[in-house]
Design an enzyme around this catalytic site. Structure first.
Site, PDB file in Angstrom:
ATOM      1  N   LYS A 174       0.864  -1.184   0.000  1.00 33.32           N
ATOM      2  CA  LYS A 174       0.000   0.000   0.000  1.00 33.32           C
ATOM      3  C   LYS A 174       0.900   1.233   0.000  1.00 33.32           C
ATOM      4  CE  LYS A 174      -1.391   2.925   2.891  1.00 33.32           C
ATOM      5  NZ  LYS A 174      -1.275   4.126   2.044  1.00 33.32           N
ATOM      6  N   PRO A 175       0.981   1.913  -1.139  1.00 32.56           N
ATOM      7  CA  PRO A 175       1.805   3.121  -1.181  1.00 32.56           C
ATOM      8  C   PRO A 175       1.057   4.279  -0.518  1.00 32.56           C
ATOM      9  CG  PRO A 175       0.776   2.775  -3.310  1.00 32.56           C
ATOM     10  CD  PRO A 175       0.341   1.627  -2.429  1.00 32.56           C
ATOM     11  N   GLY A 228       7.251   4.631   8.221  1.00 29.46           N
ATOM     12  CA  GLY A 228       6.451   5.836   8.404  1.00 29.46           C
ATOM     13  C   GLY A 228       6.654   6.381   9.800  1.00 29.46           C
ATOM     14  N   SER A 229       5.654   7.060  10.296  1.00 32.04           N
ATOM     15  CA  SER A 229       5.800   7.723  11.596  1.00 32.04           C
ATOM     16  C   SER A 229       5.748   6.716  12.744  1.00 32.04           C
ATOM     17  CB  SER A 229       4.686   8.756  11.764  1.00 32.04           C
ATOM     18  OG  SER A 229       3.435   8.104  11.726  1.00 32.04           O
ATOM     19  N   GLU A 251      10.189   0.636  10.351  1.00 30.01           N
ATOM     20  CA  GLU A 251      11.198   1.682  10.091  1.00 30.01           C
ATOM     21  C   GLU A 251      10.503   3.000  10.378  1.00 30.01           C
ATOM     22  OE1 GLU A 251      14.339   1.351   9.189  1.00 30.01           O
ATOM     23  OE2 GLU A 251      14.401  -0.785   8.746  1.00 30.01           O
ATOM     24  N   LEU A 252      10.815   3.593  11.529  1.00 26.73           N
ATOM     25  CA  LEU A 252       9.990   4.717  11.997  1.00 26.73           C
ATOM     26  C   LEU A 252      10.753   6.040  12.005  1.00 26.73           C
ATOM     27  CD1 LEU A 252       8.254   2.674  14.835  1.00 26.73           C
ATOM     28  CD2 LEU A 252       7.578   2.912  12.438  1.00 26.73           C
ATOM     29  N   CYS A 285      13.967  10.495   6.908  1.00 31.38           N
ATOM     30  CA  CYS A 285      13.991  10.029   8.304  1.00 31.38           C
ATOM     31  C   CYS A 285      15.381  10.110   8.879  1.00 31.38           C
ATOM     32  CB  CYS A 285      13.466   8.609   8.375  1.00 31.38           C
ATOM     33  SG  CYS A 285      14.316   7.529   7.231  1.00 31.38           S
ATOM     34  N   GLU A 382      10.976  15.690  15.042  1.00 32.67           N
ATOM     35  CA  GLU A 382      11.422  15.704  13.647  1.00 32.67           C
ATOM     36  C   GLU A 382      10.838  16.939  12.961  1.00 32.67           C
ATOM     37  OE1 GLU A 382       9.830  12.013  12.096  1.00 32.67           O
ATOM     38  OE2 GLU A 382      11.693  11.655  11.045  1.00 32.67           O
TER      39      GLU A 382
END
Ligand code: NAP
Length: 480
Positions: A174-175, A228-229, A251-252, A285, A382
């Site tokens: 899912k992009p 993502g977040s 991967e956050l 990131c 961030e």
């Protein structure tokens, strides 16, 4: 001229249109580029079923055969690199040259993992009992599901699909709603390369929660990978474990420190800071988020950095010489404006920038902030924009303590000429990746990933393949 692209979803080797569609925008001018299918739970279930049906056939192929098909996918990407770069730039906003870098970087994961899959070795284990023999074998996990972010529309997909497919798994991707067209271009090239139907599927949607729920809860999905977040990653990871204990990679977010010690080569430190902080307009990131500078060189470094930042060219990604494109959407620009305004109101000063840019509604002027303090949001969160906050430190211990004073631990950078310090600080910094005297480090051969709330697992390197393999132990007993 706009690059050619597919705008239907891709499920079970078929292009899937839909009555319900959502708009994809060009972040440089907010014009609509395309409308893509707004799919939901039913289509996600269907894509997972297709991936499940395709799994036995794909897994049964020899690693070498899968590798050859994947190599054809990689070759198709490289042949089409200019179109991929134009598409990444068009929907994501980054300068075309930088987008071409992403396309090559993204394709390299397919190349690397097609090669690595041939080396998915098990082990023989010396026995503890004369009548037994022990081995481990490596096997694919099954159907994988992936949710990816917009800041690397191509590479964040290939970092997952590469190892997944190479290991013999199938995948449903899912992009993000902002950049689905690059994902669909990857599906088009997969089809061209002969990846069998159902092995690589792309479900486009504006309802991420509905699609994510099915992915996390489906019993057929055995591995879930998310980039993502941290907030969303935590929720989805917990849902995956609670539903059926599936394998999870996360991967956050990051809050990367960049330390400049007094013994550093200051020109190299400025170059590295620009490379790390301002890539993709500060929207990666691993972007340096906090620039910590030793007192003795603070003034000299800030002067050199400010001069270099003021020179950065801002504009649409397809304009020659542009280094800083637009931010991804209105929400992103508002967030950066607010964080900078708060810092300025609390005593920080803008050495350059500090405001929106005249190039358009989503452009922000590259900024250097001085007199930043620990409690300001530009230090604790961030920023995801082209803003470099400078903070002073006096000792190495203080620098390390400041660097580690965050729940995140993705990337960290520092500049020093002292090799003893290089070892010391690299070992003491709490992050998954440390880069010394260099602002850019990511490629397909290294294990990319974070510690603390920056995630679980690694992408790339030999470690990246392990994330998509099960280790099965086999005991051969009963020897006479
Ligand atoms: P995000 O909001 O978490 O979105 C990332 C992906 O999750 C998108 O595909 C999004 O879909 C989807 N999503 C959002 N809410 C969801 C939900 N409730 N259920 C299922 N899926 C959901 O992150 P972002 O702000 O776009 O991306 C930037 C973040 O990603 C930053 O924190 C950055 O540090 C991190 N990042 C990390 C890495 C890494 O390797 N560690 C790499 C790149 C980015 P929609 O967009 O369609 O809503």
């Amino acid at each position: 001229m706009s690059p050619a692209f597919r705008s239907d979803a891709y499920i079970n080797g078929e292009w899937r249109a839909a009555a319900q569609r959502f708009a994809v925008y060009n972040p440089a001018n907010q014009e609509v580029i395309a409308h893509v299918p707004n799919l939901g739970a039913a289509e996600t279930t269907e894509a997972i079923a297709a991936a499940h049906a395709a799994f036995p056939g794909w897994a049964a192929k020899a690693a070498k055969e899968r590798a050859q098909i994947m190599r054809a996918w990689f070759d198709a990407m490289m042949t089409d690199i200019d179109r991929l770069a134009a598409l990444i730039s068009l929907e994501g906003g980054k300068p075309v040259g930088e987008a071409k870098g992403e396309a090559a970087y993204g394709a390299a994961f397919i190349e690397w993992f097609s090669e690595e899959a041939k080396r998915a070795y098990g082990r023989t284990i010396p026995t503890t009992t004369a009548t037994r023999r022990y081995v481990t074998i490596k096997q694919p996990i099954g159907v994988c599901a992936a949710i990816t972010p917009w800041n690397f529309p191509m590479a964040m997909i290939t970092r997952k699909a590469g190892p997944a497919l190479a290991a013999g798994n199938t995948i449903v991707v899912k992009p993000p709603h902002q950049t689905p067209l690059t994902a669909l271009a990857l599906a088009e090239l997969a089809e061209k390369a002969g990846i069998p139907k159902g092995v690589f599927n792309v479900v486009t949607t504006e309802d991420a929660a509905a699609v994510g729920k099915v992915m996390c809860e489906s019993e057929l999905v055995r591995k879930f990978s998310f980039t993502g977040s941290t907030a969303v990653g935590k929720k989805l990871g917990a849902a995956c474990i609670a539903a059926n204990v599936k394998r999870v990679s996360l991967e956050l977010g990051g809050n990367a420190p960049l330390l400049v010690f007094a013994d550093a080569d200051l020109d190299l430190a400025v170059k590295g800071t620009i490379a790390s902080k301002f890539r993709n307009a500060g929207q990666t990131c691993v972007c340096a988020n906090r620039i910590l500078v030793e007192d003795a060189v603070y003034d000299a470094f800030s002067k050199k950095l400010t001069a270099a930042v003021a020179e950065l060219k801002v504009g649409p990604g397809d304009e020659a010489g542009v280094q800083i494109g637009p931010l991804i959407d209105q929400h992103a620009i508002e967030k950066v404006e607010k964080m900078v305004a708060e810092a300025l109101a609390s005593g920080a000063s803008a050495l350059t920038g500090g405001k929106k840019h005249a190039a358009g509604a989503q452009f922000y002027t590259p900024t250097v902030l001085a007199n930043v303090t620990k409690d300001m949001r530009v230090n604790t969160e961030e920023i995801f924009g082209p803003v470099a906050p400078l903070i002073r430190f006096k000792t190495e211990d203080e620098a390390v303590a400041l660097a580690n004073a965050t729940p995140f631990g993705l990337a960290a950078y520092f500049f020093t000429k002292d090799v003893n310090r290089a070892w010391r600080v690299a070992e003491r910094i709490e992050s998954g990746m440390v880069s010394i005297n260099d602002g850019i480090f990511s490629n397909e051969v290294i294990p990319f990933g974070g510690v603390k709330e920056s995630g679980l697992g690694r992408e790339g390197g030999v470690e990246g393949l392990e994330e998509y393999l099960e280790t099965k132990f086999v005991n051969f007993g009963g020897f006479a």
